[in-house]
Design a protein around this motif. Sequence first.
Motif, PDB file in Angstrom:
ATOM      1  N   LEU A 261      -6.068   5.144   0.906  1.00  0.00           N
ATOM      2  CA  LEU A 261      -6.878   4.478  -0.115  1.00  0.00           C
ATOM      3  C   LEU A 261      -5.976   4.121  -1.268  1.00  0.00           C
ATOM      4  N   ASP A 262      -6.315   3.066  -1.966  1.00  0.00           N
ATOM      5  CA  ASP A 262      -5.651   2.790  -3.222  1.00  0.00           C
ATOM      6  C   ASP A 262      -6.639   3.245  -4.306  1.00  0.00           C
ATOM      7  N   ALA A 263      -6.510   2.746  -5.527  1.00  0.00           N
ATOM      8  CA  ALA A 263      -7.453   3.161  -6.562  1.00  0.00           C
ATOM      9  C   ALA A 263      -8.740   2.348  -6.425  1.00  0.00           C
TER      10      ALA A 263
ATOM     11  N   ILE B  66       0.861  -1.180   0.000  1.00  0.00           N
ATOM     12  CA  ILE B  66       0.000   0.000   0.000  1.00  0.00           C
ATOM     13  C   ILE B  66       0.904   1.239   0.000  1.00  0.00           C
ATOM     14  N   ALA B  67       0.668   2.099  -1.010  1.00  0.00           N
ATOM     15  CA  ALA B  67       1.527   3.281  -1.163  1.00  0.00           C
ATOM     16  C   ALA B  67       1.173   4.329  -0.109  1.00  0.00           C
ATOM     17  N   PHE B  68       2.180   4.856   0.563  1.00  0.00           N
ATOM     18  CA  PHE B  68       2.013   5.978   1.499  1.00  0.00           C
ATOM     19  C   PHE B  68       2.133   7.295   0.719  1.00  0.00           C
TER      20      PHE B  68
ATOM     21  N   SER C 288      -3.917  -6.067  -6.374  1.00  0.00           N
ATOM     22  CA  SER C 288      -3.641  -7.436  -6.811  1.00  0.00           C
ATOM     23  C   SER C 288      -2.669  -7.407  -7.985  1.00  0.00           C
ATOM     24  N   SER C 289      -2.627  -6.276  -8.726  1.00  0.00           N
ATOM     25  CA  SER C 289      -1.662  -6.218  -9.820  1.00  0.00           C
ATOM     26  C   SER C 289      -0.251  -6.197  -9.237  1.00  0.00           C
ATOM     27  N   ALA C 290      -0.059  -5.531  -8.103  1.00  0.00           N
ATOM     28  CA  ALA C 290       1.286  -5.468  -7.511  1.00  0.00           C
ATOM     29  C   ALA C 290       1.741  -6.853  -7.068  1.00  0.00           C
TER      30      ALA C 290
ATOM     31  N   GLY D 299      -6.160   5.970 -15.451  1.00  0.00           N
ATOM     32  CA  GLY D 299      -5.899   7.092 -14.534  1.00  0.00           C
ATOM     33  C   GLY D 299      -4.531   7.718 -14.776  1.00  0.00           C
ATOM     34  N   HIS D 300      -3.504   6.868 -14.947  1.00  0.00           N
ATOM     35  CA  HIS D 300      -2.156   7.404 -15.205  1.00  0.00           C
ATOM     36  C   HIS D 300      -2.174   8.246 -16.478  1.00  0.00           C
ATOM     37  N   ASN D 301      -2.845   7.724 -17.518  1.00  0.00           N
ATOM     38  CA  ASN D 301      -2.878   8.461 -18.789  1.00  0.00           C
ATOM     39  C   ASN D 301      -3.601   9.788 -18.659  1.00  0.00           C
TER      40      ASN D 301
ATOM     41  N   SER E  33      -9.474   1.305 -15.028  1.00  0.00           N
ATOM     42  CA  SER E  33      -8.156   0.752 -14.681  1.00  0.00           C
ATOM     43  C   SER E  33      -7.204   1.862 -14.243  1.00  0.00           C
ATOM     44  N   SER E  34      -6.138   1.449 -13.532  1.00  0.00           N
ATOM     45  CA  SER E  34      -5.124   2.424 -13.122  1.00  0.00           C
ATOM     46  C   SER E  34      -4.427   3.023 -14.344  1.00  0.00           C
ATOM     47  N   SER E  35      -4.241   2.211 -15.407  1.00  0.00           N
ATOM     48  CA  SER E  35      -3.567   2.745 -16.611  1.00  0.00           C
ATOM     49  C   SER E  35      -4.343   3.926 -17.165  1.00  0.00           C
TER      50      SER E  35
ATOM     51  N   ALA F 200       5.462  -4.220 -16.004  1.00  0.00           N
ATOM     52  CA  ALA F 200       4.097  -4.770 -16.059  1.00  0.00           C
ATOM     53  C   ALA F 200       3.117  -3.859 -15.321  1.00  0.00           C
ATOM     54  N   SER F 201       3.510  -3.388 -14.158  1.00  0.00           N
ATOM     55  CA  SER F 201       2.662  -2.494 -13.347  1.00  0.00           C
ATOM     56  C   SER F 201       3.587  -1.772 -12.377  1.00  0.00           C
ATOM     57  N   GLY F 202       3.579  -0.445 -12.446  1.00  0.00           N
ATOM     58  CA  GLY F 202       4.542   0.336 -11.658  1.00  0.00           C
ATOM     59  C   GLY F 202       4.592  -0.075 -10.201  1.00  0.00           C
ATOM     60  N   SER F 203       3.412  -0.218  -9.583  1.00  0.00           N
ATOM     61  CA  SER F 203       3.394  -0.516  -8.147  1.00  0.00           C
ATOM     62  C   SER F 203       3.996  -1.886  -7.847  1.00  0.00           C
ATOM     63  N   ALA F 204       4.009  -2.793  -8.830  1.00  0.00           N
ATOM     64  CA  ALA F 204       4.597  -4.123  -8.615  1.00  0.00           C
ATOM     65  C   ALA F 204       6.088  -4.011  -8.312  1.00  0.00           C
ATOM     66  N   SER F 205       6.734  -2.955  -8.811  1.00  0.00           N
ATOM     67  CA  SER F 205       8.184  -2.813  -8.593  1.00  0.00           C
ATOM     68  C   SER F 205       8.505  -2.753  -7.101  1.00  0.00           C
ATOM     69  N   ARG F 206       7.544  -2.244  -6.288  1.00  0.00           N
ATOM     70  CA  ARG F 206       7.830  -2.052  -4.851  1.00  0.00           C
ATOM     71  C   ARG F 206       7.532  -3.291  -4.018  1.00  0.00           C
ATOM     72  N   SER F 207       6.837  -4.286  -4.610  1.00  0.00           N
ATOM     73  CA  SER F 207       6.452  -5.476  -3.826  1.00  0.00           C
ATOM     74  C   SER F 207       7.588  -6.471  -3.656  1.00  0.00           C
TER      75      SER F 207
ATOM     76  N   LYS G  58       1.831   8.280  -3.333  1.00  0.00           N
ATOM     77  CA  LYS G  58       1.308   7.570  -4.504  1.00  0.00           C
ATOM     78  C   LYS G  58       2.050   7.863  -5.796  1.00  0.00           C
ATOM     79  N   TYR G  59       2.146   6.828  -6.602  1.00  0.00           N
ATOM     80  CA  TYR G  59       2.596   6.943  -7.993  1.00  0.00           C
ATOM     81  C   TYR G  59       1.316   7.132  -8.807  1.00  0.00           C
ATOM     82  N   TRP G  60       1.206   8.281  -9.459  1.00  0.00           N
ATOM     83  CA  TRP G  60       0.008   8.541 -10.264  1.00  0.00           C
ATOM     84  C   TRP G  60       0.405   9.443 -11.418  1.00  0.00           C
ATOM     85  N   GLY G  61       0.727   8.858 -12.538  1.00  0.00           N
ATOM     86  CA  GLY G  61       1.232   9.611 -13.690  1.00  0.00           C
ATOM     87  C   GLY G  61       2.608   9.068 -14.060  1.00  0.00           C
TER      88      GLY G  61
HETATM   89  O1  PMV Z   1       0.825  -0.042 -10.625  1.00  0.00           O
HETATM   90  P1  PMV Z   1      -0.334   0.592 -11.313  1.00  0.00           P
HETATM   91  O2  PMV Z   1      -0.012   1.003 -12.696  1.00  0.00           O
HETATM   92  O3  PMV Z   1      -1.556  -0.271 -11.195  1.00  0.00           O
HETATM   93  O4  PMV Z   1      -0.649   1.947 -10.544  1.00  0.00           O
HETATM   94  C1  PMV Z   1      -1.039   1.939  -9.224  1.00  0.00           C
HETATM   95  C2  PMV Z   1      -1.145   3.281  -8.671  1.00  0.00           C
HETATM   96  C3  PMV Z   1      -1.655   3.341  -7.236  1.00  0.00           C
HETATM   97  O5  PMV Z   1      -1.859   2.065  -6.724  1.00  0.00           O
HETATM   98  C4  PMV Z   1      -2.967   4.090  -7.199  1.00  0.00           C
HETATM   99  C5  PMV Z   1      -0.669   4.097  -6.365  1.00  0.00           C
HETATM  100  C6  PMV Z   1       0.597   3.372  -6.006  1.00  0.00           C
HETATM  101  O6  PMV Z   1       1.638   4.031  -5.961  1.00  0.00           O
HETATM  102  O7  PMV Z   1       0.549   2.170  -5.714  1.00  0.00           O
END
Ligand code: PMV
Length: 339
Positions: free
Chosen positions: A296-298, A25-27, A116-118, A209-211, A205-207, A155-162, A29-32
């Motif tokens: 909150l997440d997305a 869970i991001a404290f 779940s994507s992370a 939102g990022h776009n 989807s988060s994608s 694959a998914s930015g937030s996955a990089s942190r898991s 957020k990555y958004w963009g």
């Molecule tokens: O990893 P993505 O592309 O699904 O983006 C996730 C973005 C948030 O979960 C909303 C924030 C974050 O940093 O995890």
Amino acid sequence: MKDFEPFHHFTPKKFESRWISPANIAFVKYWGKKGHQLPANPSVSMTLKNCVTKTRTEFEISDRLQVELFLDGKIEDKFSAKIRKYIETLPFPWIQNLSIKIHTKNTFPHGTGIASSASGLSALALTLTEYMYHSVDQQPDSKFFSRASCLGRLASGSASRSLFGGFASWGDESDEFATPMDVHADFMRLKDTLLVISGVEKTVSSSHGHNRMQQHPFKEARFSQAKAHYDLMKSALKSGDLEKMGQILENEALTLHALMMTSPDSYTLLKPNTLTAIEKIKEFRRETQLPLYFTLDAGPNLHLIHPEDSKISYFISEELKGLSEKIIEDEVGQGPVKW
Ligand code: PMV
């Protein structure tokens, strides 16, 4: 992908890989995004312990790339196509000669903003990294997890942190992969009580939102705010300043949703019970001065971040539980493991 040179060429082998990887869970957020899956601002997250994805992946030799994903034993065409699309973009010639069967299970509902994507995509990234190491007869080394983090990020930015236990940041030391962050011992004992306000799969989807951040009227202001929040959060996490952490945490959550609600084609993921719970949490804090904070997440579900405390637990079960479909007890986790 310069760090993957040793793995560009080899003869594909049959292999099986098993990983359990957590959500985070991001404290901040990555958004963009910028460039190819690079973050517009640094982010930091807490790795969870109980919300995990468990995968078993079979690699077989094939005359063309084939990808099948089974969720809880059932083939999922939508996810299989998504994963195939991701794998196809990886610049490894051997990938075209593999049939990949991924058997996956989550301990929590997917698509509801519990990342779940992370967890799922970090598990896949670990699997691919393990496959490469195995294929060139290399033992996992100090770069194993940062390479997996890089594949996860694509694959998914937030996955990089898991890929890391405790806390991890992305976009500070590197935009390519996340790195573990040292925090004060008190933060390593934090709880995340997840209030599942709605388990229904989200429609945006988060994608998407990022776009939307590309044309967002608050784009520049948000990216500089996020950078400032990141620096403040990092020093609060290091010094053990729970109150400062909580202020930024909540502001980040509300900013994320405000950005969604004010983007060119706006959408709202919050539910009435999310807002009722937020008001109750603020009132509880005013009355008791106890450190219970939300993020909150997305999605509409609240992550309640707090130290272990019987009054906080009592308040959650008496006042908040009724607003939710389900409660998931989680806490800081140690990162991925093989099984
Ligand atoms: O990893 P993505 O592309 O699904 O983006 C996730 C973005 C948030 O979960 C909303 C924030 C974050 O940093 O995890």
